[in-house]
Design an enzyme around this catalytic site. Structure first.
Site, short mmCIF file in Angstrom:
data_model
loop_
_atom_site.label_atom_id
_atom_site.label_comp_id
_atom_site.label_asym_id
_atom_site.label_seq_id
_atom_site.Cartn_x
_atom_site.Cartn_y
_atom_site.Cartn_z
N ARG A 38 -11.09 -16.15 36.26
CA ARG A 38 -12.74 -16.48 35.42
C ARG A 38 -13.39 -17.89 35.80
O ARG A 38 -14.56 -17.57 35.88
CB ARG A 38 -12.91 -16.26 34.10
CG ARG A 38 -12.39 -15.37 33.86
CD ARG A 38 -12.18 -14.73 32.10
NE ARG A 38 -11.09 -13.71 31.64
CZ ARG A 38 -12.50 -12.43 31.44
NH1 ARG A 38 -13.57 -12.62 31.27
NH2 ARG A 38 -11.84 -11.73 30.81
N ASP A 61 -5.57 -9.82 33.74
CA ASP A 61 -6.33 -10.29 32.37
C ASP A 61 -6.73 -9.39 31.24
O ASP A 61 -5.62 -8.29 31.32
CB ASP A 61 -7.63 -9.63 33.22
CG ASP A 61 -8.90 -10.26 32.64
OD1 ASP A 61 -10.18 -11.29 32.85
OD2 ASP A 61 -9.15 -9.75 31.13
N LEU A 83 -1.92 -15.72 24.13
CA LEU A 83 -2.75 -17.38 23.80
C LEU A 83 -4.00 -17.08 24.11
O LEU A 83 -4.39 -17.86 24.25
CB LEU A 83 -1.67 -18.40 24.03
CG LEU A 83 -0.29 -18.80 23.64
CD1 LEU A 83 0.12 -19.97 24.54
CD2 LEU A 83 -0.49 -18.77 22.84
N SER A 87 -12.01 -18.53 23.23
CA SER A 87 -11.27 -19.80 22.07
C SER A 87 -12.49 -20.55 21.70
O SER A 87 -11.90 -21.50 21.05
CB SER A 87 -9.76 -20.39 22.88
OG SER A 87 -11.06 -21.30 23.62
N THR A 128 -5.60 -17.81 13.53
CA THR A 128 -6.28 -19.45 14.27
C THR A 128 -6.49 -19.88 12.46
O THR A 128 -7.06 -18.12 11.24
CB THR A 128 -7.83 -18.81 15.11
OG1 THR A 128 -8.73 -20.30 14.32
CG2 THR A 128 -7.64 -17.49 14.77
N GLU A 130 -9.48 -20.08 11.62
CA GLU A 130 -10.85 -19.70 11.91
C GLU A 130 -11.05 -18.44 11.44
O GLU A 130 -12.04 -17.94 10.04
CB GLU A 130 -11.01 -19.81 12.91
CG GLU A 130 -12.38 -20.61 13.77
CD GLU A 130 -12.84 -21.18 13.15
OE1 GLU A 130 -14.31 -20.83 12.46
OE2 GLU A 130 -12.90 -22.30 12.80
N TYR A 152 -16.41 -15.01 16.63
CA TYR A 152 -15.05 -15.64 16.70
C TYR A 152 -13.59 -15.00 15.44
O TYR A 152 -13.01 -14.62 16.36
CB TYR A 152 -14.76 -17.08 17.40
CG TYR A 152 -13.59 -17.71 17.51
CD1 TYR A 152 -12.24 -17.47 18.71
CD2 TYR A 152 -12.43 -18.36 16.51
CE1 TYR A 152 -11.59 -17.88 18.73
CE2 TYR A 152 -11.12 -18.60 16.84
CZ TYR A 152 -10.76 -18.22 17.41
OH TYR A 152 -9.68 -19.22 18.25
N LYS A 156 -10.39 -12.53 15.71
CA LYS A 156 -8.95 -12.83 15.62
C LYS A 156 -8.36 -12.57 14.92
O LYS A 156 -7.40 -11.65 14.87
CB LYS A 156 -9.10 -14.05 15.40
CG LYS A 156 -9.44 -14.94 17.11
CD LYS A 156 -7.54 -15.18 17.41
CE LYS A 156 -7.74 -15.56 19.36
NZ LYS A 156 -6.39 -16.14 19.48
N HIS A 182 -5.51 -27.67 16.46
CA HIS A 182 -5.01 -28.73 17.48
C HIS A 182 -5.40 -29.41 18.74
O HIS A 182 -5.23 -28.03 19.36
CB HIS A 182 -3.22 -27.88 17.98
CG HIS A 182 -3.18 -26.20 18.02
ND1 HIS A 182 -4.32 -25.25 17.38
CD2 HIS A 182 -3.43 -25.13 19.20
CE1 HIS A 182 -4.11 -24.21 17.72
NE2 HIS A 182 -3.79 -24.56 19.30
#
Ligand code: GDR
Length: 324
Positions: A38, A61, A83, A87, A128, A130, A152, A156, A182
């Site tokens: 990308r 992808d 991962l 993000s 996460t 979040e 987001y 998630k 992190h």
């Protein structure tokens, strides 16, 4: 030393992908990464860690299940670390659908691909803090209810529950690491710590004078990415898959983090930080503070790096880069 094990990492060119690749290579794994073409210089982190030639890159992808099936077949992975993500929380308001496709549906794609190709493979999902968003408990742990505050966080949360569901429906060894913020010298420049340390270095070297930030009253539980990838690996070495909060148990305002960074080079943040509405978010996560007690008792994992050490390491790396 060859462990005979093979790992496949999505998001291999990101901060965590790079540190995790290094850790697994040191442990004697064959490491493959799904390379999503990308952006331009995608390999700089692997290069900085000196492992760009050691990771087997496979084009693919997360939004394309056929490419994931192919990557799993080529790599013969026993461990799969998901991962790959969109993000940056801030961008998720501009690209909510793409964020949902990558961070939500993308997780179902990779789980489905693992189930089809090798359901015995162990799976790690990058969840996460979040997901806690508008916090429902002063200190958040594995039992705290979720309340995401961004597209987001919403996406998630789907990925997190999909992981739990594949574990419960298909008996897969699928674990979800609920990682709090992190950081590291390999952090992308759009995230606040690296934005600050890069600016501090520029200001110190006379290349800039101001740093524009949004909400500096937000509080985050910041740890070192190098410590956190060890927790990911440990989760997949357990007999039984489970979910774990990975955090330091210390929360700090963006303001105090700035103070640490500026004072590291003898500057005062008051002289340089400008508040700019442009960096405010439509809905904010005001405070996050994680409780890593379960990770400590079950995995024997503990954070090793303080925020002071982390920010100093990042400022020094940015000074080196700019001088070089
Ligand atoms: P976050 O990280 O949203 O917590 O998600 P980020 O560093 O972007 O923001 C942290 C806090 O700082 C405030 N802030 C600013 N943030 C940015 N990026 N730029 C600014 O100028 C700025 N000024 C103030 C933000 O409002 C926020 O409160 C990160 C990501 O890595 C996620 O992918 C990951 O899931 C979580 O951490 C854990």
């Amino acid at each position: 030393m060859n462990s005979g094990k093979s790992a496949l990492i999505t998001g291999v060119t990101g901060q965590d992908g790079a540190y995790l690749s290094k850790l697994l290579l040191e442990k004697g794994y064959r490491v493959s990464g799904v390379l999503a073409r990308r952006s331009t210089d995608t390999l700089w982190r692997l290069r900085e860690l000196g492992i760009d030639k050691d990771v087997n890159l496979i084009d693919g992808d997360i939004t394309d299940i056929s490419s994931l099936i192919r990557a799993l077949q080529i790599s013969g992975a026993d461990e799969v670390y998901n991962l790959g993500a969109q993000s940056f929380v801030g961008s998720s308001w501009q690209q909510p659908v793409l964020t949902a496709q990558i961070d939500g549906v993308g997780v179902v794609n990779i789980l489905e691909a693992v189930r089809i190709v090798n359901p015995a493979a162990r799976f790690y999902q990058a969840s996460t803090s979040e997901m806690f968003g508008l916090i429902q408990a002063e200190m958040q742990d594995e039992k705290t209810p979720f309340y995401p505050r961004s597209p987001y966080g919403v996406a998630k949360l789907m990925g997190h529950w999909a992981t739990v569901n594949y574990r419960e429906s298909h008996g897969m060894h699928a674990s979800s690491g609920i990682l709090f913020n992190h950081e590291s010298p390999l952090r992308g420049i759009e995230f606040v710590t690296r934005k600050v340390t890069d600016s501090v270095a520029r200001i110190k070297l006379g290349l800039a004078s101001k740093l524009h930030l949004g909400n500096i009253d937000a509080k985050r539980d910041w740890g070192f990415a190098g410590d956190y990838v060890e927790a990911m690996w440990l989760m997949l070495q357990q007999e039984v898959a489970d979910d774990y909060v990975i955090a330091t148990g210390v929360t700090t305002t963006v303001r105090d983090m700035c103070q640490i960074a500026f004072s590291h080079v003898g500057l005062n943040y008051h002289d340089h930080v400008v508040i700019d509405e442009k960096f405010m978010r439509p809905a904010e996560v005001d405070v996050l503070l994680g409780n890593p007690a379960k990770a400590e008792s079950a995995l024997g994992w503990k954070p090793k790096t303080s925020l002071d050490q982390l920010i100093s390491m990042m400022v020094e790396a940015d000074l080196r880069r700019l001088r070089g």
